[in-house]
Design a protein around this motif. Structure first.
Motif, mmCIF file in Angstrom:
data_model
loop_
_atom_site.group_PDB
_atom_site.id
_atom_site.type_symbol
_atom_site.label_atom_id
_atom_site.label_comp_id
_atom_site.label_asym_id
_atom_site.label_seq_id
_atom_site.Cartn_x
_atom_site.Cartn_y
_atom_site.Cartn_z
ATOM 1 N N SER A 26 -7.419 -20.234 46.161
ATOM 2 C CA SER A 26 -6.270 -20.943 45.586
ATOM 3 C C SER A 26 -6.653 -21.600 44.258
ATOM 4 C CB SER A 26 -5.781 -22.007 46.562
ATOM 5 O OG SER A 26 -6.771 -23.019 46.657
ATOM 6 N N GLU A 27 -5.656 -21.938 43.483
ATOM 7 C CA GLU A 27 -5.893 -22.622 42.203
ATOM 8 C C GLU A 27 -6.638 -23.937 42.419
ATOM 9 O OE1 GLU A 27 -5.466 -21.994 38.841
ATOM 10 O OE2 GLU A 27 -5.314 -19.992 39.687
ATOM 11 N N PRO A 31 -11.829 -24.527 40.894
ATOM 12 C CA PRO A 31 -12.856 -25.339 40.211
ATOM 13 C C PRO A 31 -14.161 -25.433 40.998
ATOM 14 C CG PRO A 31 -10.700 -26.389 40.053
ATOM 15 C CD PRO A 31 -10.538 -25.232 40.993
ATOM 16 N N LEU A 32 -14.074 -25.396 42.322
ATOM 17 C CA LEU A 32 -15.291 -25.430 43.145
ATOM 18 C C LEU A 32 -16.117 -24.155 42.904
ATOM 19 C CD1 LEU A 32 -17.025 -26.617 45.461
ATOM 20 C CD2 LEU A 32 -15.504 -25.445 47.081
ATOM 21 N N LEU A 33 -15.409 -23.020 42.826
ATOM 22 C CA LEU A 33 -16.078 -21.741 42.547
ATOM 23 C C LEU A 33 -16.796 -21.814 41.193
ATOM 24 C CD1 LEU A 33 -16.284 -18.679 43.475
ATOM 25 C CD2 LEU A 33 -14.328 -18.273 41.981
ATOM 26 N N TYR A 34 -16.100 -22.339 40.193
ATOM 27 C CA TYR A 34 -16.674 -22.415 38.846
ATOM 28 C C TYR A 34 -17.899 -23.344 38.827
ATOM 29 C CZ TYR A 34 -11.953 -20.685 37.676
ATOM 30 O OH TYR A 34 -10.788 -19.972 37.628
ATOM 31 N N ARG A 35 -17.760 -24.488 39.469
ATOM 32 C CA ARG A 35 -18.875 -25.462 39.476
ATOM 33 C C ARG A 35 -20.099 -24.885 40.172
ATOM 34 N NH1 ARG A 35 -14.956 -29.231 40.771
ATOM 35 N NH2 ARG A 35 -15.575 -29.303 42.960
ATOM 36 N N THR A 260 -10.575 -13.496 34.904
ATOM 37 C CA THR A 260 -11.874 -13.261 34.254
ATOM 38 C C THR A 260 -12.837 -14.403 34.580
ATOM 39 O OG1 THR A 260 -10.741 -12.079 32.481
ATOM 40 C CG2 THR A 260 -13.020 -12.704 32.071
ATOM 41 N N LEU A 261 -12.323 -15.647 34.577
ATOM 42 C CA LEU A 261 -13.190 -16.780 34.950
ATOM 43 C C LEU A 261 -13.730 -16.569 36.367
ATOM 44 C CD1 LEU A 261 -11.342 -20.016 33.712
ATOM 45 C CD2 LEU A 261 -13.270 -18.835 32.640
ATOM 46 N N SER A 296 -18.063 -21.660 33.886
ATOM 47 C CA SER A 296 -17.919 -20.845 35.098
ATOM 48 C C SER A 296 -19.122 -19.935 35.304
ATOM 49 C CB SER A 296 -16.652 -19.997 34.997
ATOM 50 O OG SER A 296 -15.536 -20.812 34.763
ATOM 51 N N GLY A 297 -20.225 -20.192 34.568
ATOM 52 C CA GLY A 297 -21.455 -19.453 34.859
ATOM 53 C C GLY A 297 -21.975 -18.537 33.781
#
Ligand code: SAM
Ligand code: SF4
Length: 362
Positions: A26-27, A31-35, A260-261, A296-297
């Motif tokens: 989910s949106e 942010p958890l994925l990116y962090r 893409t992120l 995002s890495g």
């Protein structure tokens, strides 16, 4: 107790269903994925962002990819090739500004004149910079002999995007002819790897007909091929191409950007120590797109060093920045305030530990 995405992120190995779940989180969870991805990068590679000064050497191309603005059949653009002096000047600028590396990119050209001249250029740049400037090539599909000659001359990284890991999707975005064969592209990537280059590939995100399953296949392809570097970016239409002719309104660009992120973050979590590019196409959609990709890495940016007068001729998609973003005050063009905790890795090639590990057989 961890739930949803957090449970997946706790895993050591990720299968296809995990990749799909991360792609479709989910949106609120994203942010958890990116962090998590940025933390993986910091842990395995440190917090340096590496620079590759991009030199768009020529827009002459023998191929006709259905998405690309410099495809052979686009007769609305003026074709150019930089002079050797212009290439050398751009390379010396990169060296002086401590970029550490350049990337020479062009349309596909298989002529002897092109191949010989590129070999000469690589040797000259190496000599003039005492071998201190890393040289990446992105010059498409070539013969084994050509890849070897350029490697022997001193190039050490090669970027050849697979564009779409699914053969069916690849065929839908390329002409059906001998010049655009999926298996030839894979064979070239294999030869590049066997020659000894740090090998990079990548895909476009948001291509027509592309599904979430295709994107999961793309991540699995990068992992199974064991790439050392990856450049992924959103597909952006160009109205003078078959895939842009009807869709130049660029619907869903924001969705492509967000996807893409996620692709960058997932690849980082799965392939912890490779180089991942924050592409210019991200910046085209969002002025802070490259900084968001870094958060995002991603860990590489490619500031454009092509002389300004040639920029309009290298519009592979519409809206590609034509301005000169590299200045002595800000050589990366990045807003470093948006990516606290990262620094520029200056004066070094910025190789991946992944490459040394792969070639040592670990
Ligand atoms: N000719 C070489 C090749 O194709 O490998 C290198 C130059 S080509 C312009 C570099 C990359 O641009 C391609 O691999 C493709 O992924 C990307 N590209 C082309 N058209 C694009 C578009 N409309 N939107 C986003 N990326 C595009
Ligand atoms: Fe040529 Fe590369 Fe564009 Fe295809 S993507 S048309 S090979 S420059």
């Amino acid at each position: 107790m961890a739930t949803g995405l957090a449970l997946i992120l706790d895993k050591k190995d990720y299968d296809r269903s995990d990749i799909l779940a991360m792609l479709q989180c989910s949106e609120e969870e994203a942010p958890l994925l990116y962090r998590c991805a940025a933390a993986v990068r910091d842990r395995y590679l440190g917090n340096s962002i590496f620079l590759r000064g991009l030199i768009e050497y020529s827009n002459i191309c023998g191929k006709n990819c259905l998405y690309c603005g410099i495809r052979r059949s686009n007769d609305k653009i003026e074709r150019y090739t930089l002079t050797n002096e212009e290439v050398i000047e751009a390379a010396l600028t990169a060296h002086r500004l401590k970029f550490g590396s350049i990337a020479i990119q062009a349309g596909e050209n298989w002529s002897n004149a092109f191949i010989d001249n590129m070999e000469e250029l690589i040797r000259t740049i190496n000599k003039l910079t005492n071998g201190q400037l890393g040289i990446t090539l992105s010059l498409g599909e070539q013969s084994r002999e050509t890849y070897q000659r350029w490697f022997d001359a001193g190039a050490h990284r090669y970027l050849l995007r697979i564009e779409a890991a699914s053969e069916a999707l690849y065929r839908r975005v390329h002409p059906e002819d001998q010049m655009h064969r999926y298996h030839r592209r894979i064979e070239c990537l294999r030869i590049i790897q066997e020659t000894g280059y740090q090998t990079g590939s990548g895909v476009m995100i948001g291509l027509p007909f592309q599904t979430m399953n295709h994107l999961a296949d793309d991540i699995i392809f990068m992992r199974d091929f064991d790439v050392d570097m990856c450049g992924m970016g959103p597909f952006i239409e160009h109205s003078d191409t078959p895939l842009g002719a009807n869709g130049a309104a660029n619907l869903f660009l924001k969705e492509r950007f967000n996807l893409t992120l996620r692709m960058i973050a997932i690849l980082r979590i799965i392939m912890k120590d490779i180089n991942i590019v924050a592409s210019t196409a991200m910046q085209t959609i969002d002025p802070s797109g490259r900084e968001k990709a870094i958060s995002s890495g991603a860990n590489v940016v490619m500031p454009n060093l092509t002389p300004a007068k040639y920029r309009p001729g290298y519009q592979i998609y519409q809206g590609k920045p034509g301005y000169r973003e590299v200045t002595a005050e800000n050589i990366s063009g990045l807003n470093l305030d948006l990516i606290p905790g990262t620094t520029l890795g200056l004066g070094v090639w910025g190789d991946t530990p992944h490459y040394s590990r792969r070639t040592a057989g670990n």
